[in-house]
Design a protein around this motif. Structure first.
Motif, PDB file in Angstrom:
ATOM      1  N   ILE A 537       0.829  -1.204   0.000  1.00 50.70           N
ATOM      2  CA  ILE A 537       0.000   0.000   0.000  1.00 50.70           C
ATOM      3  C   ILE A 537       0.862   1.252   0.000  1.00 50.70           C
ATOM      4  O   ILE A 537       0.494   2.281  -0.574  1.00 50.70           O
ATOM      5  CB  ILE A 537      -0.945   0.002   1.221  1.00 50.70           C
ATOM      6  N   CYS A 538       2.017   1.160   0.633  1.00 51.70           N
ATOM      7  CA  CYS A 538       2.888   2.336   0.759  1.00 51.70           C
ATOM      8  C   CYS A 538       3.359   2.840  -0.603  1.00 51.70           C
ATOM      9  O   CYS A 538       3.699   4.021  -0.741  1.00 51.70           O
ATOM     10  CB  CYS A 538       4.094   1.998   1.635  1.00 51.70           C
ATOM     11  N   ASP A 539       3.372   1.963  -1.617  1.00 52.44           N
ATOM     12  CA  ASP A 539       3.837   2.374  -2.936  1.00 52.44           C
ATOM     13  C   ASP A 539       2.905   3.398  -3.576  1.00 52.44           C
ATOM     14  O   ASP A 539       3.361   4.245  -4.358  1.00 52.44           O
ATOM     15  CB  ASP A 539       3.969   1.156  -3.858  1.00 52.44           C
ATOM     16  N   TRP A 540       1.614   3.309  -3.278  1.00 57.02           N
ATOM     17  CA  TRP A 540       0.668   4.237  -3.903  1.00 57.02           C
ATOM     18  C   TRP A 540      -0.088   5.100  -2.900  1.00 57.02           C
ATOM     19  O   TRP A 540      -1.004   5.823  -3.267  1.00 57.02           O
ATOM     20  CB  TRP A 540      -0.322   3.470  -4.784  1.00 57.02           C
ATOM     21  N   ARG A 541       0.321   5.049  -1.627  1.00 58.48           N
ATOM     22  CA  ARG A 541      -0.409   5.816  -0.611  1.00 58.48           C
ATOM     23  C   ARG A 541      -0.418   7.302  -0.909  1.00 58.48           C
ATOM     24  O   ARG A 541      -1.464   7.963  -0.840  1.00 58.48           O
ATOM     25  CB  ARG A 541       0.183   5.564   0.773  1.00 58.48           C
ATOM     26  N   MET A 542       0.733   7.876  -1.236  1.00 62.05           N
ATOM     27  CA  MET A 542       0.794   9.320  -1.462  1.00 62.05           C
ATOM     28  C   MET A 542       0.036   9.731  -2.715  1.00 62.05           C
ATOM     29  O   MET A 542      -0.411  10.882  -2.826  1.00 62.05           O
ATOM     30  CB  MET A 542       2.255   9.776  -1.553  1.00 62.05           C
ATOM     31  N   GLN A 543      -0.142   8.817  -3.636  1.00 57.82           N
ATOM     32  CA  GLN A 543      -0.886   9.135  -4.852  1.00 57.82           C
ATOM     33  C   GLN A 543      -2.387   9.150  -4.616  1.00 57.82           C
ATOM     34  O   GLN A 543      -3.107   9.962  -5.212  1.00 57.82           O
ATOM     35  CB  GLN A 543      -0.550   8.128  -5.952  1.00 57.82           C
ATOM     36  N   TYR A 544      -2.876   8.251  -3.741  1.00 58.54           N
ATOM     37  CA  TYR A 544      -4.316   8.119  -3.551  1.00 58.54           C
ATOM     38  C   TYR A 544      -4.788   8.466  -2.140  1.00 58.54           C
ATOM     39  O   TYR A 544      -5.980   8.712  -1.941  1.00 58.54           O
ATOM     40  CB  TYR A 544      -4.758   6.689  -3.893  1.00 58.54           C
ATOM     41  N   LEU A 545      -3.909   8.438  -1.143  1.00 57.48           N
ATOM     42  CA  LEU A 545      -4.299   8.677   0.252  1.00 57.48           C
ATOM     43  C   LEU A 545      -3.341   9.679   0.902  1.00 57.48           C
ATOM     44  O   LEU A 545      -2.767   9.398   1.950  1.00 57.48           O
ATOM     45  CB  LEU A 545      -4.286   7.368   1.051  1.00 57.48           C
ATOM     46  N   PRO A 546      -3.163  10.852   0.342  1.00 54.41           N
ATOM     47  CA  PRO A 546      -2.086  11.739   0.824  1.00 54.41           C
ATOM     48  C   PRO A 546      -2.259  12.221   2.253  1.00 54.41           C
ATOM     49  O   PRO A 546      -1.262  12.516   2.923  1.00 54.41           O
ATOM     50  CB  PRO A 546      -2.136  12.907  -0.165  1.00 54.41           C
ATOM     51  N   LEU A 548      -3.824  10.493   4.718  1.00 54.30           N
ATOM     52  CA  LEU A 548      -4.049   9.377   5.633  1.00 54.30           C
ATOM     53  C   LEU A 548      -2.700   8.758   5.990  1.00 54.30           C
ATOM     54  O   LEU A 548      -2.025   8.173   5.144  1.00 54.30           O
ATOM     55  CB  LEU A 548      -4.952   8.325   4.988  1.00 54.30           C
ATOM     56  N   GLN A 549      -2.301   8.913   7.243  1.00 57.20           N
ATOM     57  CA  GLN A 549      -1.019   8.373   7.698  1.00 57.20           C
ATOM     58  C   GLN A 549      -1.197   6.916   8.117  1.00 57.20           C
ATOM     59  O   GLN A 549      -1.934   6.614   9.056  1.00 57.20           O
ATOM     60  CB  GLN A 549      -0.503   9.190   8.890  1.00 57.20           C
ATOM     61  N   LEU A 550      -0.515   6.017   7.406  1.00 56.90           N
ATOM     62  CA  LEU A 550      -0.594   4.598   7.723  1.00 56.90           C
ATOM     63  C   LEU A 550       0.596   4.216   8.601  1.00 56.90           C
ATOM     64  O   LEU A 550       1.750   4.450   8.200  1.00 56.90           O
ATOM     65  CB  LEU A 550      -0.588   3.763   6.448  1.00 56.90           C
ATOM     66  N   PRO A 551       0.366   3.655   9.775  1.00 57.49           N
ATOM     67  CA  PRO A 551       1.476   3.293  10.671  1.00 57.49           C
ATOM     68  C   PRO A 551       2.506   2.384  10.005  1.00 57.49           C
ATOM     69  O   PRO A 551       3.700   2.505  10.269  1.00 57.49           O
ATOM     70  CB  PRO A 551       0.772   2.584  11.826  1.00 57.49           C
ATOM     71  N   CYS A 552       2.051   1.492   9.140  1.00 57.32           N
ATOM     72  CA  CYS A 552       2.980   0.554   8.507  1.00 57.32           C
ATOM     73  C   CYS A 552       3.890   1.237   7.492  1.00 57.32           C
ATOM     74  O   CYS A 552       4.897   0.666   7.078  1.00 57.32           O
ATOM     75  CB  CYS A 552       2.207  -0.576   7.828  1.00 57.32           C
ATOM     76  N   CYS A 553       3.527   2.458   7.079  1.00 55.90           N
ATOM     77  CA  CYS A 553       4.322   3.165   6.072  1.00 55.90           C
ATOM     78  C   CYS A 553       5.206   4.249   6.681  1.00 55.90           C
ATOM     79  O   CYS A 553       5.991   4.871   5.963  1.00 55.90           O
ATOM     80  CB  CYS A 553       3.407   3.807   5.031  1.00 55.90           C
ATOM     81  N   GLY A 554       5.030   4.519   7.950  1.00 58.04           N
ATOM     82  CA  GLY A 554       5.781   5.599   8.563  1.00 58.04           C
ATOM     83  C   GLY A 554       5.196   6.941   8.166  1.00 58.04           C
ATOM     84  O   GLY A 554       4.158   7.037   7.503  1.00 58.04           O
ATOM     85  N   LYS A 555       5.826   8.013   8.500  1.00 59.31           N
ATOM     86  CA  LYS A 555       5.338   9.346   8.183  1.00 59.31           C
ATOM     87  C   LYS A 555       5.955   9.831   6.878  1.00 59.31           C
ATOM     88  O   LYS A 555       7.129   9.666   6.634  1.00 59.31           O
ATOM     89  CB  LYS A 555       5.667  10.328   9.309  1.00 59.31           C
ATOM     90  N   ALA A 556       5.091  10.439   6.058  1.00 63.26           N
ATOM     91  CA  ALA A 556       5.563  10.954   4.768  1.00 63.26           C
ATOM     92  C   ALA A 556       6.363  12.234   4.981  1.00 63.26           C
ATOM     93  O   ALA A 556       6.069  13.008   5.860  1.00 63.26           O
ATOM     94  CB  ALA A 556       4.378  11.243   3.862  1.00 63.26           C
TER      95      ALA A 556
END
Length: 556
Positions: A537-546, A548-556
């Protein structure tokens, strides 16, 4: 001895008595009725059984799985619903998922008002700890999955009711409804917030009501055309892939006319018919004028460049293929009117009715307006081409190169239909194994209209699936074509009624039911027991969920 089947559709109600296959030997009727053995329950009890089986499948392998398992599209839809409930603009426009997002938004608000959902807007998602975030997102995603489940039930029930009007035997309609409910087309759709769950059935329902209108003439038949156009456009507003069955619809409906479908005396002789046609024309022009701002926005070069991942097709001229689809629809209507003796006045009224339905559905985009939604809906192929694998086309390719690629994809589709050479979790493939020889059999037995109806449906299915191959013909796309395969089979069986007494009818039916249950549940079970983590999910999080901070992805 003849078998009299109670007429339940419009054609039968008009007095056209259904005739079973006259070429079968009388002793065939002494064998057990396969329909009765395969569908032993009454209509209501049968529908309840289908709903119960859907519920068992959903809760055993769907509702309780970890919230990020089907993040595409669960996360995208939930994220946008949370944004809208927080007073922020929609962010996702690729499908464009218009109604799916609005429905989830309203569903979240409704559950929150009942005190059943705290994570109903983006600001209500806690980030104090990973556990708190997981709990909130689990509740939101599960709420969305539950909505998909209710939508799936509604889709199956409407399909069953319409099929009961299409075929003469309610047990055949029940078998068709079960085939749809247990198909690979619906298996994953009711577990994920997928946009196809709304888009595809709307086009299928439009086709079925057009079949009913083609079979039996009514004074208000142009209104049915307006309703069909309205449903198709609504489907397109939720998933641009719907443009494919929409474009095939004019061809698919051509063989479904009947002698009872010729225009009523009102449309043939009544002097008021032109007054009614003029009323349709005036209404169409008025609603078209109201819709013009949306149409201009959809084809605005600046808005298109800011929204679409690809340039306009056909030499970069916006609106060319859209106009071609409309022209193709008009040509098909003229052909249908000529073959099935529909009056000129009714045909003209029907054409204006189509404009009314299309524009009325387009105006629905004003409920939650955004330029990107309008541009995506007005330019579906450009949106689709941005996600399709066009790498085999050198330098983008020309028209002939694209047609060659489409032919190659058509061959790959046929390989999929063999199941042996290219397997897929699609039990409808085994229906194709029966539909294709059934077309030949029906033609040789004199049921040529039924054979032509099924053949046109199957050719359309192959064409739609061939275009879908550019994205690997994902399981989620099967809902656009599986219903038409089922309808083709039902049409053939409806006309060759005595096949249900054949000695092989029952065992073949049992095998098909078993295959639908086992293969249709393969993907849901696989997803339920998959072991991969949420890192993808982290690969496309910033493209589709900018936001929404996901704990598994760390902070952008």
């Amino acid at each position: 001895m003849r078998v009299a089947v109670e007429p339940v559709n419009a054609e039968a109600a008009s007095g056209a008595r259904f005739q079973p296959d006259c070429c079968e030997r009388p002793e065939a009727y002494q064998r057990p009725d396969a329909y009765k053995r395969l569908s032993p329950f009454g209509w209501n009890a049968g529908l309840l059984l289908i709903v119960a089986l859907l519920a068992a499948s959903f809760f055993l392998a769907g509702y309780f799985i970890v919230y990020w398992r089907n993040a595409d599209m669960d996360f995208m839809v939930v994220y946008n619903a949370l944004l809208l409930n927080d007073g922020q603009p929609q962010f996702y426009f690729d499908h464009p998922a218009y109604f799916t997002i609005l429905l989830v938004k309203g569903w979240f608000r409704f559950l929150h008002q009942l005190g059943l959902l705290d994570a109903w807007k983006l600001s209500a998602i806690p980030y104090s700890s990973a556990a708190a975030f997981d709990e909130a997102m689990t509740s939101a995603v599960r709420a969305g999955r539950l909505l998909s489940f209710w939508l799936a039930i509604a889709v199956v029930l409407v399909f069953a009711v319409l099929m009961r009007r299409i075929v003469h035997d309610r047990r055949l309609a029940m078998i068709a409804a079960f085939a749809f409910a247990s198909s690979g087309a619906l298996a994953m759709q009711m577990r994920i917030m997928r946009t196809e769950l709304i888009a595809a059935p709307l086009v299928v329902f439009a086709f079925l009501i057009l079949v009913l209108a083609a079979r039996q003439a009514r004074n208000g038949r142009p209104l049915v055309l307006a309703l069909a156009a309205f449903l198709c456009m609504l489907g397109l507003e939720n998933k641009v892939h719907a443009i494919l069955p929409i474009a095939a619809l004019p061809l698919m409906i051509l063989p479904f006319g009947s002698a009872a479908g010729t225009s009523t005396p009102f449309w043939k002789q009544d002097s008021r018919r032109w007054l009614v046609a003029a009323a349709f024309a005036v209404t169409a022009l008025m609603i078209l004028w109201v819709s013009l701002p949306l149409i201009r926005t959809g084809f605005d070069p600046g808005a298109m460049a800011a929204t679409l991942p690809a340039k306009s097709l056909l030499s970069g001229r916006p609106g060319l293929y859209q106009a071609a689809v409309l022209a193709w629809t008009v040509v098909a209507m003229v052909a249908f009117s000529t073959v099935w003796k529909v009056s000129f006045a009714e045909s003209v009224a029907g054409m204006f009715a189509l404009v009314i339905g299309i524009c009325a559905a387009l105006l629905v985009l004003d409920i939650s307006y955004h330029d990107a939604n309008v541009v995506t809906v007005m330019n579906p192929l450009e949106r689709m081409s941005g996600f399709a694998d066009l790498s085999p086309l050198p330098g983008g390719g020309g028209l002939f190169a694209m047609l060659g690629l489409l032919a190659l994809d058509g061959a790959r589709v046929l390989l999929r239909y063999t199941f042996v050479l290219s397997s897929s979790p699609r039990p409808a493939v085994f229906l194709i194994w029966l539909v294709v020889p059934g077309i030949v059999y029906a033609w040789r037995r004199g049921e040529r209209q039924a054979a032509l109806q099924a053949a046109v449906l199957m050719l359309s299915v192959i064409g739609i699936d061939a275009v879908g191959m550019r994205r690997g013909l994902k399981d989620e796309y099967l809902i656009f074509t599986d219903p038409f395969i089922i309808i083709a089979g039902a049409v053939l069986l409806d006309r060759m009624n005595t096949l249900r007494f054949h000695r092989l009818a029952y065992p073949i039916g049992v095998v098909l039911i078993a295959l639908h249950v086992v293969i249709g549940q393969a993907e849901p079970v696989k997803h339920a027991f998959a072991r991969k983590g949420p890192e993808g999910i982290c690969d496309w999080r910033m493209q589709y969920l900018p936001l929404l901070q996901l704990p598994c992805c760390g902070k952008a």
